[in-house]
Design a protein around this motif. Structure first.
Motif, PDB file in Angstrom:
ATOM      1  N   ILE A 186      53.130  88.924  29.986  1.00  0.00           N
ATOM      2  CA  ILE A 186      53.820  90.210  30.061  1.00  0.00           C
ATOM      3  C   ILE A 186      55.219  90.038  30.653  1.00  0.00           C
ATOM      4  CG2 ILE A 186      53.821  92.496  31.132  1.00  0.00           C
ATOM      5  CD1 ILE A 186      51.904  92.190  28.780  1.00  0.00           C
ATOM      6  N   THR A 187      55.347  89.203  31.681  1.00  0.00           N
ATOM      7  CA  THR A 187      56.674  88.955  32.253  1.00  0.00           C
ATOM      8  C   THR A 187      57.583  88.289  31.231  1.00  0.00           C
ATOM      9  OG1 THR A 187      55.630  88.669  34.423  1.00  0.00           O
ATOM     10  CG2 THR A 187      57.906  87.956  34.214  1.00  0.00           C
ATOM     11  N   ALA A 188      57.032  87.356  30.467  1.00  0.00           N
ATOM     12  CA  ALA A 188      57.824  86.666  29.443  1.00  0.00           C
ATOM     13  C   ALA A 188      58.201  87.585  28.289  1.00  0.00           C
ATOM     14  CB  ALA A 188      57.036  85.465  28.911  1.00  0.00           C
ATOM     15  N   ALA A 189      57.408  88.622  28.046  1.00  0.00           N
ATOM     16  CA  ALA A 189      57.615  89.501  26.891  1.00  0.00           C
ATOM     17  C   ALA A 189      58.679  90.567  27.114  1.00  0.00           C
ATOM     18  CB  ALA A 189      56.284  90.171  26.520  1.00  0.00           C
ATOM     19  N   MET A 190      59.304  90.585  28.284  1.00  0.00           N
ATOM     20  CA  MET A 190      60.314  91.604  28.557  1.00  0.00           C
ATOM     21  C   MET A 190      61.639  91.269  27.873  1.00  0.00           C
ATOM     22  SD  MET A 190      58.721  93.849  30.288  1.00  0.00           S
ATOM     23  CE  MET A 190      57.187  93.373  29.443  1.00  0.00           C
ATOM     24  N   ALA A 191      62.375  92.312  27.535  1.00  0.00           N
ATOM     25  CA  ALA A 191      63.694  92.147  26.928  1.00  0.00           C
ATOM     26  C   ALA A 191      64.663  91.537  27.931  1.00  0.00           C
ATOM     27  CB  ALA A 191      64.211  93.515  26.466  1.00  0.00           C
ATOM     28  N   PRO A 192      65.819  91.035  27.477  1.00  0.00           N
ATOM     29  CA  PRO A 192      66.823  90.554  28.425  1.00  0.00           C
ATOM     30  C   PRO A 192      67.210  91.648  29.405  1.00  0.00           C
ATOM     31  CG  PRO A 192      67.417  89.949  26.182  1.00  0.00           C
ATOM     32  CD  PRO A 192      66.248  90.884  26.081  1.00  0.00           C
ATOM     33  N   GLY A 193      67.386  91.275  30.674  1.00  0.00           N
ATOM     34  CA  GLY A 193      67.778  92.242  31.679  1.00  0.00           C
ATOM     35  C   GLY A 193      69.278  92.485  31.678  1.00  0.00           C
ATOM     36  N   VAL A 194      69.694  93.511  32.404  1.00  0.00           N
ATOM     37  CA  VAL A 194      71.118  93.820  32.512  1.00  0.00           C
ATOM     38  C   VAL A 194      71.880  92.632  33.091  1.00  0.00           C
ATOM     39  CG1 VAL A 194      72.794  95.320  33.672  1.00  0.00           C
ATOM     40  CG2 VAL A 194      70.712  96.295  32.698  1.00  0.00           C
ATOM     41  N   ASN A 195      71.206  91.788  33.880  1.00  0.00           N
ATOM     42  CA  ASN A 195      71.859  90.607  34.420  1.00  0.00           C
ATOM     43  C   ASN A 195      72.376  89.684  33.319  1.00  0.00           C
ATOM     44  OD1 ASN A 195      71.716  90.918  37.285  1.00  0.00           O
ATOM     45  ND2 ASN A 195      69.525  90.588  37.164  1.00  0.00           N
ATOM     46  N   ALA A 196      71.747  89.734  32.140  1.00  0.00           N
ATOM     47  CA  ALA A 196      72.242  88.922  31.026  1.00  0.00           C
ATOM     48  C   ALA A 196      73.647  89.367  30.627  1.00  0.00           C
ATOM     49  CB  ALA A 196      71.291  89.027  29.834  1.00  0.00           C
ATOM     50  N   TYR A 197      73.865  90.681  30.600  1.00  0.00           N
ATOM     51  CA  TYR A 197      75.212  91.180  30.295  1.00  0.00           C
ATOM     52  C   TYR A 197      76.170  90.888  31.444  1.00  0.00           C
ATOM     53  CZ  TYR A 197      79.170  94.266  29.811  1.00  0.00           C
ATOM     54  OH  TYR A 197      80.443  94.745  29.753  1.00  0.00           O
ATOM     55  N   LEU A 198      75.713  91.062  32.682  1.00  0.00           N
ATOM     56  CA  LEU A 198      76.573  90.803  33.828  1.00  0.00           C
ATOM     57  C   LEU A 198      77.032  89.345  33.845  1.00  0.00           C
ATOM     58  CD1 LEU A 198      74.704  92.818  36.607  1.00  0.00           C
ATOM     59  CD2 LEU A 198      76.679  93.526  35.229  1.00  0.00           C
TER      60      LEU A 198
END
Length: 316
Positions: free
Chosen positions: A269-281
Motif C-alpha cells: 500500500i505504501t508503494a502504491a501511492m502516487a508521487p508526493g508533492v515533494n517530487a515537484y518540490l
C-alpha cells in the motif's frame, strides 16, 4: 466496491474538498501555503515523533519489508531516469527529476490514512518503519544523483556532494521529527523514564490534526498543477509509481520474503501511492522537468483512486 467507498473515497473527499475550495477562490494560495507549512513543518513531524517513539523496534524493522519496498522504489527510479534520458531525450537534470517522481511515493499523506482506514490503526507499524527512513534515504539518493549529473566534467568531488546532501536532509522538519521519535524511544528504554502526561497529550492533539490538515492543504496545492508537459513521460511516471513499484513490493514480499499479512499490506500500500508533492518540490528546487513533475503528481494522484482499489482487492 466497499473498499472504494469506505476506505479510499473519504480520503480523496477531504483532498477534493481542498481542491474545490481553492478552485472556487474560497481558500487563497496564501492560506493553502500557511496550512501546508503548519502540517509539514509542525503537525506531521510531531505525528512522526509520536509514532516512531511508540514503535516496537524489534519487530517493526523487518529486513524483508524494507527490501521489498525500497527495491521497488530504486528500480522505478532507475527505469525512470533511463527512459527519460534514452527514450524521451531529456537532459541529465531533467532525467533525474523525472526519475525522482518515480522514486518518491506519497507514503505519509496518502499511505497512512488509506492503510489506517483499510486495516485499522494497529496495522501502521510497517508504514512508519518505512517512513522513518523514507525522506532521509530517498532525498539523499536524489540529491546525490542530481549533483553528480550537474557536476559531471567540473571535477567536483562526489563525497563533498554527498556530505552537503546529507546535511540538507538532516535539517528538514520531517527528518527532525523522525530523529526526535528515536530519541524518545531511546530515553524510555535506557532510563525507564517517559515524557510527562501533558506533553503526550499535546503531541496527540498536534498529531490528530496532521493528516486532515495535510490532505485538505494537498488538495489546494494540486489545484495549482495544471496537467501539461510531455504526456508520455507523465504516463510512464504514473505507471512506474502505481503499478511497477507496488508490483515489485508484492512479488518480493509475498514470494521471496514471505512477509506476514500486516507487513505485506504496509509494503504494497505504501508503494502504491502516487508521487508526493515533494517530487515537484525537488524538480522545482533544481529547475528541472517542473511541468512533468507537477502534472505527474496531479495525474497519478487522480489515477491512484482506481489502482489503490485494485491493490486492496489483491492483498489478503
Amino acid at each position: 466496491m466497499s473498499a472504494l467507498i469506505d476506505v479510499i473515497l473519504p480520503v480523496f473527499l477531504v483532498l477534493g474538498f481542498g481542491y474545490v475550495v481553492s478552485w472556487r477562490g474560497l481558500f487563497s494560495d496564501a492560506a493553502v501555503d500557511g496550512l501546508m507549512r503548519f502540517a509539514q513543518n509542525f503537525a506531521v513531524p510531531v505525528l512522526l515523533a509520536r509514532s516512531i517513539a511508540m514503535l516496537d523496534l524489534s519487530t517493526s524493522y523487518d529486513a524483508g519489508l524494507m527490501i521489498s519496498f525500497y527495491a521497488g522504489a530504486l528500480t522505478s527510479f532507475a527505469i525512470g531516469i533511463t527512459a527519460a534520458r534514452v527514450i524521451f531525450r531529456r537532459t541529465g537534470p531533467d532525467a533525474v527529476a523525472i526519475g525522482f517522481c518515480c522514486l518518491f511515493s506519497n507514503s505519509l499523506l496518502l499511505g497512512i490514512p488509506i492503510t489506517e482506514r483499510a486495516y485499522g490503526p494497529d496495522a501502521l507499524a510497517g508504514n512508519f518503519a518505512i517512513i522513518s527512513i523514507h525522506s532521509p534515504l530517498l532525498y539523499t539518493i536524489g540529491i546525490v544523483a542530481m549533483e553528480a549529473v550537474r557536476s559531471a566534467g567540473t571535477g567536483a568531488g562526489l563525497s563533498r556532494v554527498g556530505f552537503n546532501a546529507l546535511m540538507g536532509v538532516l535539517r528538514t522538519p520531517l527528518v527532525i521529527g523522525i530523529l526526535c521519535g528515536f530519541a524518545i524511544q531511546i530515553l524510555r528504554k535506557t532510563t525507564g523514564q517517559d515524557l510527562p502526561g501533558p506533553v503526550w497529550a499535546a503531541m496527540n492533539m498536534m498529531a490528530n490534526a496532521a493528516l486532515p490538515a495535510a490532505l485538505f492543504g494537498l488538495g489546494g496545492v494540486l489545484f495549482r498543477y495544471r496537467p501539461e508537459g510531455d504526456g508520455r513521460a507523465i504516463v510512464m511516471v504514473s505507471a512506474l509509481s502505481l503499478i511497477v513499484h507496488p508490483g515489485i513490493a508484492y512479488l518480493l514480499g509475498h514470494w521471496v520474503f514471505a512477509l506476514d499479512t500486516a507487513a505485506l499490506r504496509s509494503a504494497v500500500i505504501t508503494a502504491a501511492m502516487a508521487p508526493g508533492v515533494n517530487a515537484y518540490l525537488f524538480a522545482n528546487m533544481y529547475g528541472a522537468a517542473r511541468r512533468v513533475a507537477a502534472s505527474s503528481v496531479l495525474v497519478a494522484t487522480a489515477a491512484s483512486i482506481l489502482t489503490i482499489w485494485a491493490w486492496l482487492a489483491i492483498l489478503p
